[in-house]
Design a protein around this motif. Structure first.
Motif, mmCIF file in Angstrom:
data_model
loop_
_atom_site.group_PDB
_atom_site.id
_atom_site.type_symbol
_atom_site.label_atom_id
_atom_site.label_comp_id
_atom_site.label_asym_id
_atom_site.label_seq_id
_atom_site.Cartn_x
_atom_site.Cartn_y
_atom_site.Cartn_z
ATOM 1 N N ALA A 172 0.811 -1.216 0.000
ATOM 2 C CA ALA A 172 0.000 0.000 0.000
ATOM 3 C C ALA A 172 0.842 1.263 0.000
ATOM 4 C CB ALA A 172 -0.956 0.001 1.191
ATOM 5 N N ILE A 173 1.847 1.343 0.871
ATOM 6 C CA ILE A 173 2.610 2.585 1.009
ATOM 7 C C ILE A 173 3.374 2.927 -0.272
ATOM 8 C CG2 ILE A 173 4.524 3.671 2.227
ATOM 9 C CD1 ILE A 173 3.513 2.402 4.776
ATOM 10 N N PRO A 174 4.118 1.979 -0.884
ATOM 11 C CA PRO A 174 4.766 2.334 -2.156
ATOM 12 C C PRO A 174 3.775 2.737 -3.240
ATOM 13 C CG PRO A 174 5.722 0.334 -1.250
ATOM 14 C CD PRO A 174 4.514 0.629 -0.434
ATOM 15 N N ALA A 175 2.582 2.163 -3.195
ATOM 16 C CA ALA A 175 1.580 2.484 -4.214
ATOM 17 C C ALA A 175 1.071 3.908 -4.092
ATOM 18 C CB ALA A 175 0.411 1.506 -4.126
ATOM 19 N N THR A 176 1.160 4.488 -2.909
ATOM 20 C CA THR A 176 0.715 5.879 -2.738
ATOM 21 C C THR A 176 1.616 6.850 -3.480
ATOM 22 O OG1 THR A 176 2.000 6.130 -0.691
ATOM 23 C CG2 THR A 176 -0.293 5.381 -0.480
ATOM 24 N N TRP A 177 2.803 6.399 -3.862
ATOM 25 C CA TRP A 177 3.741 7.269 -4.575
ATOM 26 C C TRP A 177 3.717 7.020 -6.078
ATOM 27 C CZ3 TRP A 177 7.788 5.152 -0.680
ATOM 28 C CH2 TRP A 177 7.564 5.743 0.577
ATOM 29 N N ALA A 178 2.767 6.197 -6.552
ATOM 30 C CA ALA A 178 2.749 5.851 -7.974
ATOM 31 C C ALA A 178 1.353 5.857 -8.564
ATOM 32 C CB ALA A 178 3.389 4.478 -8.171
ATOM 33 N N GLN A 179 0.392 6.517 -7.900
ATOM 34 C CA GLN A 179 -0.957 6.574 -8.438
ATOM 35 C C GLN A 179 -1.007 7.439 -9.687
ATOM 36 O OE1 GLN A 179 -3.310 7.640 -4.769
ATOM 37 N NE2 GLN A 179 -4.727 6.160 -5.667
ATOM 38 N N GLU A 180 -1.939 7.093 -10.576
ATOM 39 C CA GLU A 180 -2.072 7.868 -11.812
ATOM 40 C C GLU A 180 -2.705 9.237 -11.528
ATOM 41 O OE1 GLU A 180 -4.158 7.567 -16.239
ATOM 42 O OE2 GLU A 180 -4.248 5.872 -14.846
ATOM 43 N N ARG A 181 -3.705 9.246 -10.643
ATOM 44 C CA ARG A 181 -4.368 10.494 -10.278
ATOM 45 C C ARG A 181 -4.420 10.631 -8.758
ATOM 46 N NH1 ARG A 181 -9.495 11.164 -14.478
ATOM 47 N NH2 ARG A 181 -8.254 11.089 -16.404
ATOM 48 N N PRO A 182 -3.304 10.912 -8.158
ATOM 49 C CA PRO A 182 -3.268 10.997 -6.693
ATOM 50 C C PRO A 182 -3.847 12.305 -6.193
ATOM 51 C CG PRO A 182 -1.128 11.535 -7.589
ATOM 52 C CD PRO A 182 -1.994 11.171 -8.765
ATOM 53 N N ARG A 183 -4.235 12.302 -4.925
ATOM 54 C CA ARG A 183 -4.620 13.564 -4.305
ATOM 55 C C ARG A 183 -3.397 14.466 -4.160
ATOM 56 N NH1 ARG A 183 -8.610 12.009 0.800
ATOM 57 N NH2 ARG A 183 -10.359 11.193 -0.427
ATOM 58 N N LEU A 184 -2.300 13.883 -3.746
ATOM 59 C CA LEU A 184 -1.035 14.611 -3.608
ATOM 60 C C LEU A 184 0.041 13.862 -4.382
ATOM 61 C CD1 LEU A 184 0.666 16.867 -2.331
ATOM 62 C CD2 LEU A 184 1.037 15.371 -0.363
ATOM 63 N N PRO A 185 0.497 14.386 -5.511
ATOM 64 C CA PRO A 185 1.527 13.690 -6.287
ATOM 65 C C PRO A 185 2.841 13.628 -5.522
ATOM 66 C CG PRO A 185 0.456 15.413 -7.571
ATOM 67 C CD PRO A 185 0.047 15.619 -6.167
ATOM 68 N N VAL B 169 5.975 14.718 -10.043
ATOM 69 C CA VAL B 169 5.973 16.110 -10.506
ATOM 70 C C VAL B 169 7.221 16.389 -11.339
ATOM 71 C CG1 VAL B 169 5.977 18.525 -9.778
ATOM 72 C CG2 VAL B 169 4.630 16.843 -8.500
ATOM 73 N N ALA B 170 8.380 15.875 -10.880
ATOM 74 C CA ALA B 170 9.622 16.084 -11.621
ATOM 75 C C ALA B 170 9.550 15.431 -12.999
ATOM 76 C CB ALA B 170 10.802 15.527 -10.823
ATOM 77 N N GLY C 147 -9.194 16.232 -13.373
ATOM 78 C CA GLY C 147 -8.635 15.542 -12.209
ATOM 79 C C GLY C 147 -7.179 15.162 -12.370
ATOM 80 N N GLN C 148 -6.428 15.901 -13.195
ATOM 81 C CA GLN C 148 -5.013 15.604 -13.417
ATOM 82 C C GLN C 148 -4.175 16.400 -12.411
ATOM 83 O OE1 GLN C 148 -3.845 13.354 -15.410
ATOM 84 N NE2 GLN C 148 -5.656 12.871 -16.618
ATOM 85 N N THR C 149 -4.056 15.867 -11.213
ATOM 86 C CA THR C 149 -3.342 16.590 -10.164
ATOM 87 C C THR C 149 -1.851 16.730 -10.458
ATOM 88 O OG1 THR C 149 -3.194 14.502 -8.942
ATOM 89 C CG2 THR C 149 -4.974 15.997 -8.336
ATOM 90 N N VAL C 150 -1.292 15.757 -11.128
ATOM 91 C CA VAL C 150 0.126 15.855 -11.479
ATOM 92 C C VAL C 150 0.346 17.031 -12.427
ATOM 93 C CG1 VAL C 150 2.102 14.662 -12.488
ATOM 94 C CG2 VAL C 150 0.446 13.375 -11.140
ATOM 95 N N GLN C 151 -0.569 17.206 -13.359
ATOM 96 C CA GLN C 151 -0.486 18.336 -14.282
ATOM 97 C C GLN C 151 -0.626 19.656 -13.534
ATOM 98 O OE1 GLN C 151 -2.892 18.160 -17.931
ATOM 99 N NE2 GLN C 151 -3.548 20.258 -17.564
#
Length: 305
Positions: free
Chosen positions: A64-77, A82-83, A267-271
């Protein structure tokens, strides 16, 4: 070397905190996606999902924890997301591409520079009038202060609607909003600078029978330069914010504001975050450029070493 190390330490701390914040912000989405895929996220011994908090579920599911850093549309990228988006939309894309942040940054920059030039010119003229006229000091300065109490997010649509109604479109409405935000710091800084010479210096000019114009060009204006450049740095950043805000009510298709708007629509938070960082980098470059001009001007005037 010590200053560089200090900056790197602060940056590293921010990145670590950022990665840590991604876990609670994105964990719910990760667990929901896993449940939809039919995987088991409730550990043995828990009868219902509500028996455990999301943090407890994350702790008992190592994926779960590593997956929070690789979501396609996360709440917080995550920082690396971002880089990667910044790299993809600046280096990997052609400048003429509608997906290039350089293209969108240039659109925003053009309105920023025009608005900054208008705001700076207006601010300097008002400051000169305020310093040399008590009537303007008592009448214009209070209104300049009051004007900054109006939220720009409420004023921007009004300005755009009024200008569009008289046929003024394109870059001008955004430049007007940028000028509105940038003129006030220039007014305040320039007034402070023009009034910085002490009475002994002013009396000396009167002793030499200097005119008001000579006193302005030979004493007041040179003394105001450090104050002016300090206010210009604030003004250019405010001008950039004004240009971005001016792009939002118009539904613009180009500009950093347009990228923020498109990212929020889909919903493209990374963008969204990449556009925010692009705006911050652009502002830093503009302030840095003003800093270089300031050093050159003050050194030429003999004020700075």
């Amino acid at each position: 070397m010590k200053s560089v190390l200090a900056v790197l330490t602060v940056v590293a701390a921010i990145v670590v905190l950022w990665y840590g914040a991604c876990v609670p912000m994105n964990i719910k989405g990760v667990l929901t996606e896993v449940e939809r895929a039919g995987a088991e996220v409730v550990p043995p011994g828990a009868k219902e999902r509500r028996d455990l908090s999301e943090f407890a579920l994350a702790a008992r599911n190592s994926f779960a924890i590593p997956a929070t850093w690789a979501q396609e549309r996360p709440r917080l990228p995550a920082p690396h997301q971002v880089a990667a988006e910044l790299w993809d939309t600046t280096v990997a894309k052609k400048i003429t591409s509608k997906r290039s942040l350089i293209y969108h940054g240039w659109v925003t920059l053009s309105a920023t520079v025009l608005g900054f030039a208008i705001g700076t010119g207006l601010g300097i003229l008002l400051a000169v009038g305020i310093v040399h006229s008590r009537v303007m000091d008592m009448s214009v300065m209070p209104w300049a202060i009051v004007s900054q109490t109006i939220p720009i997010i409420a004023l921007a649509p009004m300005i755009i609607v009024v200008l569009y109604s008289v046929g003024v479109q394109g870059i001008i409405p955004k430049a007007v909003i940028s000028a509105y935000l940038s003129f006030f710091p220039v007014v305040v800084g320039m007034v402070k600078g023009l009034r910085s010479p002490d009475m002994m210096q002013l009396d000396l000019l009167r002793t030499y029978n200097a005119t008001n114009a000579q006193g302005f060009w030979k004493l007041r204006l040179p003394a105001s330069m450090p104050y002016l450049f300090a206010s210009l740095k604030i003004g250019i950043a405010a001008s950039l914010v004004g240009a971005i805000v001016g792009e939002l009510p118009t539904g613009a298709v180009a500009g950093l504001g347009a990228r923020l708007l498109a990212g929020s629509y889909y919903g493209q938070t990374v963008q969204i975050w990449s556009a925010l960082f692009a705006a911050a980098i652009l502002a830093a470059c503009l302030v840095g450029l003003l800093g270089l001009i300031e050093r050159a001007v003050l050194r030429r005037m003999g004020i700075a070493a």
